[in-house]
Scaffold this active site. Structure first.
Site, PDB file in Angstrom:
ATOM      1  N   HIS A  20      38.341  90.675  20.936  1.00 36.15           N
ATOM      2  CA  HIS A  20      38.497  89.864  22.151  1.00 36.15           C
ATOM      3  C   HIS A  20      39.815  89.102  22.140  1.00 36.15           C
ATOM      4  O   HIS A  20      40.434  88.918  21.084  1.00 36.15           O
ATOM      5  CB  HIS A  20      37.338  88.865  22.273  1.00 36.15           C
ATOM      6  CG  HIS A  20      36.068  89.487  22.755  1.00 36.15           C
ATOM      7  ND1 HIS A  20      35.193  90.136  21.922  1.00 36.15           N
ATOM      8  CD2 HIS A  20      35.529  89.567  24.010  1.00 36.15           C
ATOM      9  CE1 HIS A  20      34.164  90.590  22.629  1.00 36.15           C
ATOM     10  NE2 HIS A  20      34.348  90.265  23.900  1.00 36.15           N
TER      11      HIS A  20
ATOM     12  N   LYS B 299      38.674  83.037  23.073  1.00 29.05           N
ATOM     13  CA  LYS B 299      37.211  83.085  23.003  1.00 29.05           C
ATOM     14  C   LYS B 299      36.685  82.068  21.993  1.00 29.05           C
ATOM     15  O   LYS B 299      37.192  81.965  20.883  1.00 29.05           O
ATOM     16  CB  LYS B 299      36.763  84.508  22.628  1.00 29.05           C
ATOM     17  CG  LYS B 299      35.263  84.676  22.670  1.00 29.05           C
ATOM     18  CD  LYS B 299      34.867  86.147  22.706  1.00 29.05           C
ATOM     19  CE  LYS B 299      33.359  86.327  22.712  1.00 29.05           C
ATOM     20  NZ  LYS B 299      32.685  85.654  23.827  1.00 29.05           N
TER      21      LYS B 299
ATOM     22  N   ALA C  86      22.780  87.645  30.470  1.00 34.51           N
ATOM     23  CA  ALA C  86      23.430  88.946  30.271  1.00 34.51           C
ATOM     24  C   ALA C  86      24.653  88.783  29.367  1.00 34.51           C
ATOM     25  O   ALA C  86      25.707  88.348  29.838  1.00 34.51           O
ATOM     26  CB  ALA C  86      23.858  89.524  31.622  1.00 34.51           C
TER      27      ALA C  86
ATOM     28  N   LYS D 288      34.536  68.110  35.449  1.00 31.42           N
ATOM     29  CA  LYS D 288      35.355  66.932  35.778  1.00 31.42           C
ATOM     30  C   LYS D 288      35.794  67.011  37.240  1.00 31.42           C
ATOM     31  O   LYS D 288      35.770  68.088  37.857  1.00 31.42           O
ATOM     32  CB  LYS D 288      36.559  66.823  34.854  1.00 31.42           C
ATOM     33  CG  LYS D 288      37.531  67.976  34.945  1.00 31.42           C
ATOM     34  CD  LYS D 288      38.734  67.725  34.062  1.00 31.42           C
ATOM     35  CE  LYS D 288      39.759  68.826  34.217  1.00 31.42           C
ATOM     36  NZ  LYS D 288      40.914  68.712  33.371  1.00 31.42           N
TER      37      LYS D 288
HETATM   38  N1  LIG Z   1      28.501  88.306  30.276  1.00 28.94           N
HETATM   39  C1  LIG Z   1      29.696  88.848  30.449  1.00 28.94           C
HETATM   40  O1  LIG Z   1      29.844  90.011  30.877  1.00 28.94           O
HETATM   41  C2  LIG Z   1      30.894  88.041  30.131  1.00 28.94           C
HETATM   42  C3  LIG Z   1      30.734  86.819  29.588  1.00 28.94           C
HETATM   43  N2  LIG Z   1      31.819  86.050  29.298  1.00 28.94           N
HETATM   44  C4  LIG Z   1      31.499  84.724  28.805  1.00 28.94           C
HETATM   45  O2  LIG Z   1      31.660  83.830  29.891  1.00 28.94           O
HETATM   46  C5  LIG Z   1      32.078  82.552  29.404  1.00 28.94           C
HETATM   47  C6  LIG Z   1      33.346  82.138  30.140  1.00 28.94           C
HETATM   48  O3  LIG Z   1      34.388  83.013  29.791  1.00 28.94           O
HETATM   49  P1  LIG Z   1      35.871  82.806  30.335  1.00 28.94           P
HETATM   50  O4  LIG Z   1      35.851  82.734  31.812  1.00 28.94           O
HETATM   51  O5  LIG Z   1      36.687  83.826  29.661  1.00 28.94           O
HETATM   52  O6  LIG Z   1      36.210  81.364  29.736  1.00 28.94           O
HETATM   53  P2  LIG Z   1      37.221  80.270  30.313  1.00 28.94           P
HETATM   54  O7  LIG Z   1      37.481  79.348  29.170  1.00 28.94           O
HETATM   55  O8  LIG Z   1      38.363  80.924  30.972  1.00 28.94           O
HETATM   56  O9  LIG Z   1      36.367  79.513  31.416  1.00 28.94           O
HETATM   57  C7  LIG Z   1      35.342  78.614  31.152  1.00 28.94           C
HETATM   58  C8  LIG Z   1      35.364  77.560  32.251  1.00 28.94           C
HETATM   59  O10 LIG Z   1      34.200  76.760  32.120  1.00 28.94           O
HETATM   60  C9  LIG Z   1      34.552  75.454  32.471  1.00 28.94           C
HETATM   61  N3  LIG Z   1      33.571  74.532  31.902  1.00 28.94           N
HETATM   62  C10 LIG Z   1      33.444  74.131  30.621  1.00 28.94           C
HETATM   63  N4  LIG Z   1      32.415  73.282  30.508  1.00 28.94           N
HETATM   64  C11 LIG Z   1      31.887  73.157  31.738  1.00 28.94           C
HETATM   65  C12 LIG Z   1      30.809  72.404  32.257  1.00 28.94           C
HETATM   66  N5  LIG Z   1      30.078  71.601  31.479  1.00 28.94           N
HETATM   67  N6  LIG Z   1      30.536  72.503  33.581  1.00 28.94           N
HETATM   68  C13 LIG Z   1      31.256  73.309  34.369  1.00 28.94           C
HETATM   69  N7  LIG Z   1      32.301  74.030  33.932  1.00 28.94           N
HETATM   70  C14 LIG Z   1      32.612  73.953  32.633  1.00 28.94           C
HETATM   71  C15 LIG Z   1      35.949  75.256  31.922  1.00 28.94           C
HETATM   72  O11 LIG Z   1      36.610  74.251  32.647  1.00 28.94           O
HETATM   73  C16 LIG Z   1      36.567  76.627  32.169  1.00 28.94           C
HETATM   74  O12 LIG Z   1      37.255  76.626  33.400  1.00 28.94           O
HETATM   75  C17 LIG Z   1      32.247  82.725  27.888  1.00 28.94           C
HETATM   76  O13 LIG Z   1      31.059  82.316  27.237  1.00 28.94           O
HETATM   77  C18 LIG Z   1      32.403  84.222  27.717  1.00 28.94           C
HETATM   78  O14 LIG Z   1      31.962  84.655  26.459  1.00 28.94           O
HETATM   79  C19 LIG Z   1      33.083  86.465  29.537  1.00 28.94           C
HETATM   80  C20 LIG Z   1      33.313  87.699  30.058  1.00 28.94           C
HETATM   81  C21 LIG Z   1      32.238  88.596  30.385  1.00 28.94           C
HETATM   82  O1  LIG Z   2      34.487  85.945  26.066  1.00 29.19           O
HETATM   83  C1  LIG Z   2      34.639  87.063  26.607  1.00 29.19           C
HETATM   84  O2  LIG Z   2      35.712  87.412  27.103  1.00 29.19           O
HETATM   85  C2  LIG Z   2      33.489  87.973  26.661  1.00 29.19           C
HETATM   86  N1  LIG Z   2      32.335  87.533  26.289  1.00 29.19           N
HETATM   87  C3  LIG Z   2      31.118  88.263  26.271  1.00 29.19           C
HETATM   88  C4  LIG Z   2      30.629  88.427  24.857  1.00 29.19           C
HETATM   89  O3  LIG Z   2      30.704  87.452  24.079  1.00 29.19           O
HETATM   90  O4  LIG Z   2      30.142  89.497  24.516  1.00 29.19           O
HETATM   91  C5  LIG Z   2      31.198  89.544  27.060  1.00 29.19           C
HETATM   92  C6  LIG Z   2      32.506  90.262  26.953  1.00 29.19           C
HETATM   93  O5  LIG Z   2      32.586  90.814  25.688  1.00 29.19           O
HETATM   94  C7  LIG Z   2      33.662  89.331  27.233  1.00 29.19           C
END
Ligand SMILES: NC(=O)C1=CN([C@@H]2O[C@H](COP(=O)(O)OP(=O)(O)OC[C@H]3O[C@@H](n4cnc5c(N)ncnc54)[C@H](O)[C@@H]3O)[C@@H](O)[C@H]2O)C=CC1
Ligand SMILES: O=C(O)C1=N[C@H](C(=O)O)C[C@H](O)C1
Length: 265
Positions: A155, A159, A125, A37
């Site tokens: 978590h 989440k 990842a 948005k």
């Molecule tokens: N691979 C990894 O090591 C990790 C992965 N994650 C994953 O990353 C993702 C985000 O996690 P968080 O930052 O904790 O969530 P969060 O809810 O804090 O942030 C998500 C953001 O995405 C934005 N968003 C939603 N739809 C969107 C769109 N269509 N276009 C652009 N922006 C959009 C939202 O406005 C929000 O600011 C989750 O799927 C989580 O599971 C989180 C931590 C580590």
């Molecule tokens: O949502 C999170 O915070 C995280 N998401 C990833 C997952 O679903 O495994 C990575 C990490 O655990 C944090």
């Protein structure tokens, strides 16, 4: 030459951390961010970022790519948006580095075929933290000898997806080495639905959601008169950032999709 990076989800917990990481990186340039948005013209308009962050904000991926020509898109959004973003990026010849979790197997297969067709690197990842990758690798090794295993992932309560991407990836890695086995008593019955957790090929995955938690996982193995627990804790989101930077550099050298950092470290 710097790698031109765009980040989707810059206002999120992970996205904001990734913005700082890329802004500070001497081999990367943050050229754009993608939001869903209108929130301002540049990151400097948002209270969470300093006035020096004059990075343009787009709400349309096509326009973002046309105007700013990124090499890499880092996606840290949510399970509803990420598949579309990944596909769009590949179709626009931008290499995706995806941290967002919640892909289906069919989506992973389709994106893998698309990356191959386009000869573009793409990293999906489920966890960027090195300790979590090691936890998964150690769990896979342990499962060769101790096939009775239960995964408990824990978590924060904001989440959206359950089980976590890390929990699913751990189970998939264990599945590669473990003969299929339904655990517990063959006649066990849940008197309260869900009591035994999710069933992944006979292994159980339990998802805990609580305020105060960040990202934690225990893999429990049971054997004759012995127990083994492998545990990882991410105590803050900085724990993921060296993995994000590593992937941005690695994806530039690749020409196909890789699912899981354990395949490239
Ligand atoms: N691979 C990894 O090591 C990790 C992965 N994650 C994953 O990353 C993702 C985000 O996690 P968080 O930052 O904790 O969530 P969060 O809810 O804090 O942030 C998500 C953001 O995405 C934005 N968003 C939603 N739809 C969107 C769109 N269509 N276009 C652009 N922006 C959009 C939202 O406005 C929000 O600011 C989750 O799927 C989580 O599971 C989180 C931590 C580590
Ligand atoms: O949502 C999170 O915070 C995280 N998401 C990833 C997952 O679903 O495994 C990575 C990490 O655990 C944090």
């Amino acid at each position: 030459m710097s790698i031109r990076v765009a980040i989707a989800g810059p206002r999120g917990k992970m996205g904001a951390e990734a913005v700082h990481t890329v802004m500070k990186h001497d081999k990367m340039e943050l050229v754009a961010v993608l939001d869903y948005k209108e929130v301002g013209a540049t990151l400097a308009d948002l209270p969470m970022f300093p006035a020096s962050y004059t990075v343009p904000i787009f709400t349309d991926m096509h326009e973002l790519v046309e105007v700013t020509a990124p090499d890499v898109l880092v996606d840290l959004t949510n399970p509803h948006a990420v598949y579309k973003h990944t596909k769009e990026a590949l179709n626009l010849s931008v290499r995706p580095v995806i941290g967002t979790t919640g892909f289906t197997d069919a989506q992973l297969e389709e994106l893998s075929a698309l990356a191959k067709e386009k000869e573009l690197g793409c990293i999906i990842a489920p966890n960027f933290a090195i300790g979590a990758i090691l936890m998964m690798k150690f769990a896979k090794e342990a499962a060769k000898y101790l096939p009775d295993v239960e995964i408990i992932e824990m978590h924060h309560d904001q989440k959206l997806d359950a089980p976590s991407g890390t929990g699913v990836k751990t189970a998939q890695m264990i599945q590669e080495v473990r003969a299929q086995k339904a655990q517990g008593h063959p006649e066990e019955k849940e008197t309260l639905e869900g009591a035994r957790g999710a069933d992944f090929d006979g292994m159980r995955i339990h998802s805990v959601r609580l305020p105060g938690l960040v990202a934690h996982q225990q893999v429990l193995f049971g054997g004759d008169g012995q127990l083994l627990t492998i545990r990882h804790d991410s105590l803050n989101r900085n724990s993921f950032m060296s993995g994000v930077a590593f992937c941005v550099e690695e994806v530039m050298k690749m020409d196909q999709l890789v699912y899981g950092l354990e395949n490239i470290i």
